[in-house]
Design a protein around this motif. Structure first.
Motif, PDB file in Angstrom:
ATOM      1  N   ALA A  24       4.438  17.505   4.352  1.00 49.26           N
ATOM      2  CA  ALA A  24       3.593  18.118   4.770  1.00 49.26           C
ATOM      3  C   ALA A  24       3.345  17.209   6.162  1.00 49.26           C
ATOM      4  O   ALA A  24       3.810  16.565   6.971  1.00 49.26           O
ATOM      5  N   GLU A  25       1.966  18.153   6.560  1.00 50.30           N
ATOM      6  CA  GLU A  25       1.308  17.025   7.828  1.00 50.30           C
ATOM      7  C   GLU A  25       0.445  16.230   8.051  1.00 50.30           C
ATOM      8  O   GLU A  25       0.724  15.496   6.862  1.00 50.30           O
ATOM      9  N   GLY A  26       0.638  15.402   8.728  1.00 51.01           N
ATOM     10  CA  GLY A  26      -0.024  13.959   9.454  1.00 51.01           C
ATOM     11  C   GLY A  26      -1.632  14.126   8.118  1.00 51.01           C
ATOM     12  O   GLY A  26      -1.848  13.473   7.367  1.00 51.01           O
ATOM     13  N   GLU A  27      -1.489  15.357   8.408  1.00 54.73           N
ATOM     14  CA  GLU A  27      -3.679  15.459   8.237  1.00 54.73           C
ATOM     15  C   GLU A  27      -3.469  15.268   6.502  1.00 54.73           C
ATOM     16  O   GLU A  27      -4.422  14.384   6.185  1.00 54.73           O
ATOM     17  N   ILE A  28      -2.302  15.953   5.941  1.00 57.46           N
ATOM     18  CA  ILE A  28      -2.666  15.703   4.408  1.00 57.46           C
ATOM     19  C   ILE A  28      -1.935  14.545   3.862  1.00 57.46           C
ATOM     20  O   ILE A  28      -2.816  14.294   2.683  1.00 57.46           O
ATOM     21  N   THR A  29      -0.700  14.530   4.675  1.00 60.34           N
ATOM     22  CA  THR A  29      -0.281  13.131   4.575  1.00 60.34           C
ATOM     23  C   THR A  29      -1.277  11.850   4.359  1.00 60.34           C
ATOM     24  O   THR A  29      -1.512  10.834   3.153  1.00 60.34           O
ATOM     25  N   LYS A  30      -2.271  12.132   5.108  1.00 58.28           N
ATOM     26  CA  LYS A  30      -3.017  10.968   5.435  1.00 58.28           C
ATOM     27  C   LYS A  30      -4.099  10.877   4.494  1.00 58.28           C
ATOM     28  O   LYS A  30      -5.131  10.186   3.323  1.00 58.28           O
ATOM     29  N   GLN A  31      -4.385  11.521   3.677  1.00 57.04           N
ATOM     30  CA  GLN A  31      -5.788  12.131   2.380  1.00 57.04           C
ATOM     31  C   GLN A  31      -4.618  11.353   1.054  1.00 57.04           C
ATOM     32  O   GLN A  31      -5.828  11.303   0.282  1.00 57.04           O
TER      33      GLN A  31
ATOM     34  N   ARG B 155       0.901  -1.412   0.046  1.00 55.05           N
ATOM     35  CA  ARG B 155       0.387  -0.074   0.087  1.00 55.05           C
ATOM     36  C   ARG B 155       0.393   0.990   0.177  1.00 55.05           C
ATOM     37  O   ARG B 155       2.195   1.386   0.192  1.00 55.05           O
ATOM     38  N   VAL B 156       0.401   2.317  -0.476  1.00 49.12           N
ATOM     39  CA  VAL B 156       1.360   3.967  -0.777  1.00 49.12           C
ATOM     40  C   VAL B 156       0.880   3.819   1.520  1.00 49.12           C
ATOM     41  O   VAL B 156       0.024   4.002   2.091  1.00 49.12           O
ATOM     42  N   SER B 157       2.065   4.481   1.659  1.00 48.23           N
ATOM     43  CA  SER B 157       2.054   4.277   3.447  1.00 48.23           C
ATOM     44  C   SER B 157       2.944   5.755   3.310  1.00 48.23           C
ATOM     45  O   SER B 157       4.246   5.505   3.062  1.00 48.23           O
ATOM     46  N   PHE B 158       2.655   6.630   4.155  1.00 44.35           N
ATOM     47  CA  PHE B 158       3.714   8.150   4.427  1.00 44.35           C
ATOM     48  C   PHE B 158       4.131   7.430   6.038  1.00 44.35           C
ATOM     49  O   PHE B 158       3.001   7.886   7.120  1.00 44.35           O
ATOM     50  N   GLY B 159       5.144   7.497   6.226  1.00 44.80           N
ATOM     51  CA  GLY B 159       5.921   8.015   7.247  1.00 44.80           C
ATOM     52  C   GLY B 159       5.731   9.203   7.862  1.00 44.80           C
ATOM     53  O   GLY B 159       5.359  10.351   6.952  1.00 44.80           O
ATOM     54  N   THR B 160       6.962   9.947   8.425  1.00 51.80           N
ATOM     55  CA  THR B 160       7.711  10.432   9.115  1.00 51.80           C
ATOM     56  C   THR B 160       8.175  11.391   7.823  1.00 51.80           C
ATOM     57  O   THR B 160       7.993  12.738   8.075  1.00 51.80           O
ATOM     58  N   SER B 161       8.390  11.161   6.481  1.00 44.59           N
ATOM     59  CA  SER B 161       8.389  11.507   5.407  1.00 44.59           C
ATOM     60  C   SER B 161       8.738  10.828   4.307  1.00 44.59           C
ATOM     61  O   SER B 161       8.695  10.798   3.748  1.00 44.59           O
ATOM     62  N   GLY B 162       7.526  11.305   3.900  1.00 48.62           N
ATOM     63  CA  GLY B 162       6.946  10.647   3.022  1.00 48.62           C
ATOM     64  C   GLY B 162       6.933   8.665   1.877  1.00 48.62           C
ATOM     65  O   GLY B 162       6.666   8.508   3.639  1.00 48.62           O
ATOM     66  N   HIS B 163       6.609   8.311   1.193  1.00 44.52           N
ATOM     67  CA  HIS B 163       6.381   7.254   0.992  1.00 44.52           C
ATOM     68  C   HIS B 163       7.194   6.168   0.661  1.00 44.52           C
ATOM     69  O   HIS B 163       7.559   7.110  -0.574  1.00 44.52           O
ATOM     70  N   ARG B 164       8.022   5.502   1.008  1.00 48.32           N
ATOM     71  CA  ARG B 164       8.926   5.025   1.007  1.00 48.32           C
ATOM     72  C   ARG B 164       8.787   3.219   0.648  1.00 48.32           C
ATOM     73  O   ARG B 164       8.385   2.973   0.874  1.00 48.32           O
ATOM     74  N   GLY B 165       9.486   2.965  -0.427  1.00 52.84           N
ATOM     75  CA  GLY B 165       9.288   1.603  -1.092  1.00 52.84           C
ATOM     76  C   GLY B 165      10.692   0.903  -1.819  1.00 52.84           C
ATOM     77  O   GLY B 165      11.453   1.979  -2.111  1.00 52.84           O
ATOM     78  N   SER B 166      10.543  -0.610  -2.366  1.00 52.79           N
ATOM     79  CA  SER B 166      11.064  -1.124  -3.298  1.00 52.79           C
ATOM     80  C   SER B 166      10.117  -1.619  -4.412  1.00 52.79           C
ATOM     81  O   SER B 166       9.429  -1.954  -4.581  1.00 52.79           O
ATOM     82  N   SER B 167      10.696  -0.886  -5.795  1.00 47.40           N
ATOM     83  CA  SER B 167       9.789  -1.850  -7.034  1.00 47.40           C
ATOM     84  C   SER B 167      10.163  -3.184  -6.578  1.00 47.40           C
ATOM     85  O   SER B 167       9.204  -3.843  -7.654  1.00 47.40           O
ATOM     86  N   ALA B 168      11.056  -3.736  -6.140  1.00 44.61           N
ATOM     87  CA  ALA B 168      10.929  -5.388  -6.489  1.00 44.61           C
ATOM     88  C   ALA B 168      10.276  -5.906  -5.311  1.00 44.61           C
ATOM     89  O   ALA B 168       9.736  -6.910  -5.410  1.00 44.61           O
ATOM     90  N   LYS B 169      10.147  -5.537  -4.041  1.00 42.85           N
ATOM     91  CA  LYS B 169       9.110  -5.597  -3.602  1.00 42.85           C
ATOM     92  C   LYS B 169       7.500  -5.074  -3.413  1.00 42.85           C
ATOM     93  O   LYS B 169       6.949  -5.355  -2.875  1.00 42.85           O
ATOM     94  N   ILE B 170       7.669  -4.214  -4.323  1.00 42.72           N
ATOM     95  CA  ILE B 170       5.876  -4.380  -5.312  1.00 42.72           C
ATOM     96  C   ILE B 170       5.457  -3.156  -4.335  1.00 42.72           C
ATOM     97  O   ILE B 170       4.371  -2.995  -3.726  1.00 42.72           O
TER      98      ILE B 170
END
Length: 554
Positions: free
Chosen positions: A171-178, A39-54
């Motif tokens: 972005a604040e938590g309310e924004i990233t959650k949206q 899933r898209v998941s914003f931590g303390t500094s945006g969404h991060r991940g790896s294409s290999a792990k989808i």
């Protein structure tokens, strides 16, 4: 965690990534948002991940960008969107995907003028400065915002994206959650509501503007750093950009201000194969790690000050002749002490620190009689105060900080690795002592801290328990032989929930909080007595957390 036998040594062939496979996976693998890790998941500094792990694929970027466009429309943000990318392999395809969606949605996108020819890398603080500069001089109905394609210091396999709204900071938590919720809904629906045009058409659009971000940022640096003092003192500065997005900035800085700067590693390589391995044996561009910074540390005697940055240049690593690589907490304390006694800022300007940063900062604030504000983990908590100049400084334990311009106006509302690096040279130029020498003087006067951080595996249910802990859940009244004086579940600086707990004694403390992106929890701890006392605090902290899990039936 034990140290990997190859930590601090050059990367081996087997440590290097397959860039072709990584980029192929970005386009070909499709996430299933029913699976949490995809899933898209914003931590303390945006969404991060790896294409290999989808977890960082084209679908994620298309959906996030469409969600950002919809947020802009809802908030009536009609000005330009400044777009930057770092040097990670996945940043290039994500940059293209982002442009294709933004232009299709009628957004005026502004990029560095050589971004379409394989370069044009843009640091995070530059995007923040561009947003602030635009919104300061333009009509307020034409506000700008920004996106940065970066996973920060993460390994070469990773990609990331973060959104900075018109205040210029994270972005604040309310924004990233949206944005997160809308992006996942778009992916679940098969991206049918995502507007996109071919990249070849997007880059021909009049909506895409190319500017010289380097000149814009560098030309203003003397507003925040005493560049004249550094030049007059002839401070010799060694710079290792760690292959990051600020690599083209340093020669321009040197030329414009007459500084003695040598870039010791001018290589840009998306595999980061030139990096020494980090503590765990992985390639990681962490400028606060003595293992990742081994190359620059070995050169410390060649320069008066040596500095390193992570790939998006929002973090700093400071190396001195007298003490090698500085602990980030120690440098924050020195920087705060120097700035508050060498800048003509209002006396009521606050010092902002995360509550897991060293309490040496608290002692410095008391010594110089300046107000201190402790906030939860995450730089977003400093943004408002930096934006209205009520915070003179905002810094966190993971080597990220920024501060006001010399005249007391806002510089950036995001972490700025450039100015924290140049500040080390200014401190040496103005005082004749390097930051480590200043730290030793502070430690002698205020006490020498021993600081540590450990991690442990935690289930989703355990993380929920830890997030919800309150003072009433802690039955202990003594920590490592000292009376507990304070138990915090909310930060004293803004009364925001910590998402965990902090326990304080006269000479030590610990904080425990779950990771926002991994199945672990973290314990931060500090002692002003000695290393043995620190280890006792950590052990008892683990016992306290375990007791809380047991009380919850876990």
């Amino acid at each position: 965690m034990s140290v990997h036998p190859h930590a601090g040594k050059p990367a081996r062939p087997e440590d290097r990534i397959n860039i072709g496979q990584l980029v192929s996976d970005y386009f070909l693998k499709v996430p299933d948002v029913a699976i949490t890790a995809q899933r898209v998941s914003f931590g303390t500094s945006g969404h991060r991940g790896s294409s290999a792990k989808i977890s960082f694929n084209e679908a994620h970027i298309l959906a996030i960008c469409q969600a950002v466009v919809e947020y802009r429309h809802e908030q009536k943000i009609t000005g330009p969107l400044f777009l930057g990318k770092d040097t990670h392999a996945l940043s290039e395809p994500a940059f293209a995907s982002t442009i294709a969606v933004l232009i299709a949605n009628g957004v005026n996108v502004v990029i560095q003028n050589d971004s379409l020819s394989g370069g044009g890398f843009t640091p995070t603080p530059v995007i923040s400065r561009l947003i602030i500069s635009h919104n300061k001089i333009e009509n307020q109905s034409d506000l700008a915002d920004g996106l940065i394609i970066t996973p920060s210091h993460n390994p070469p396999t990773d990609g990331g994206i973060k959104y900075n709204p018109p205040h210029g900071g994270p972005a604040e938590g309310e924004i990233t959650k949206q944005i997160e919720q809308r992006a996942n809904a778009l992916i679940k629906a098969g991206l049918v509501d995502v507007k996109q045009i071919p990249f070849a058409d997007a880059i021909q659009s009049p909506l895409l503007d190319q500017q010289d971000f380097i000149e814009h940022y560098v030309s203003q640096l003397d507003q925040v750093i005493d560049m004249t003092a550094i030049a007059k003192a002839g401070v010799r500065i060694g710079v290792d950009p760690l292959g990051g997005s600020g690599i083209a900035y340093w020669p321009v800085i040197a030329q414009k201000y007459g500084l003695n700067i040598e870039v010791v590693n001018p290589v840009v390589d998306a595999s980061f194969a030139f990096m020494p391995l980090d503590k765990d044996g992985k390639i990681r561009m962490d400028c606060s790690s003595p293992y990742a910074m081994a190359g620059l540390i070995a050169m410390k005697d060649d320069f008066d000050i040596s500095v390193g940055n992570d790939p998006d240049f929002d973090r700093h690593g400071i190396v001195t002749k007298s003490g090698g690589l500085m602990n980030p907490n120690h440098y924050l304390a020195v920087a705060i002490n120097y700035l508050m006694t060498h800048r003509d800022w209002p006396a009521d300007c606050k010092i902002g620190k995360t509550l897991v940063s060293s309490s040496l900062i608290n002692r410095v604030a008391k010594k110089i009689a300046r107000p201190l504000s402790e906030v939860p983990v995450g730089f977003k908590w400093f943004v408002d105060g930096l934006h209205d100049s009520s915070y003179a400084f905002g810094g966190e334990e993971s080597a990220g900080a920024t501060f006001l311009a010399r005249d007391g106006s806002t510089w950036t509302t995001d972490k700025d690795g450039f100015i924290m690096a140049l500040l080390a040279a200014e401190i040496l130029a103005v005082t004749g002592k390097d930051p480590y020498q200043h730290y030793l003087a502070l430690a002698k006067e205020l006490g020498e801290p021993c600081y540590g951080r450990v991690e442990a595996v935690a289930t989703f249910e355990q993380k929920k328990v830890l997030t919800a802990l309150s003072s009433s859940d802690i039955t202990a009244d003594v920590l490592a032989g000292e009376k507990i004086t304070e138990i915090l579940s909310h930060a004293p600086g803004n009364n925001a929930a910590i998402g965990g707990i902090k326990v304080v004694t006269e000479n030590g403390w610990f904080a425990a909080r779950p990771s926002g992106t991994e199945e672990i929890y973290k314990i931060y701890a500090e002692s002003f007595i000695d290393e043995a006392h620190l280890q006792t605090i950590i052990k008892e902290a683990q016992d306290i957390v375990s007791a809380a899990f047991k009380a919850a039936g876990l």
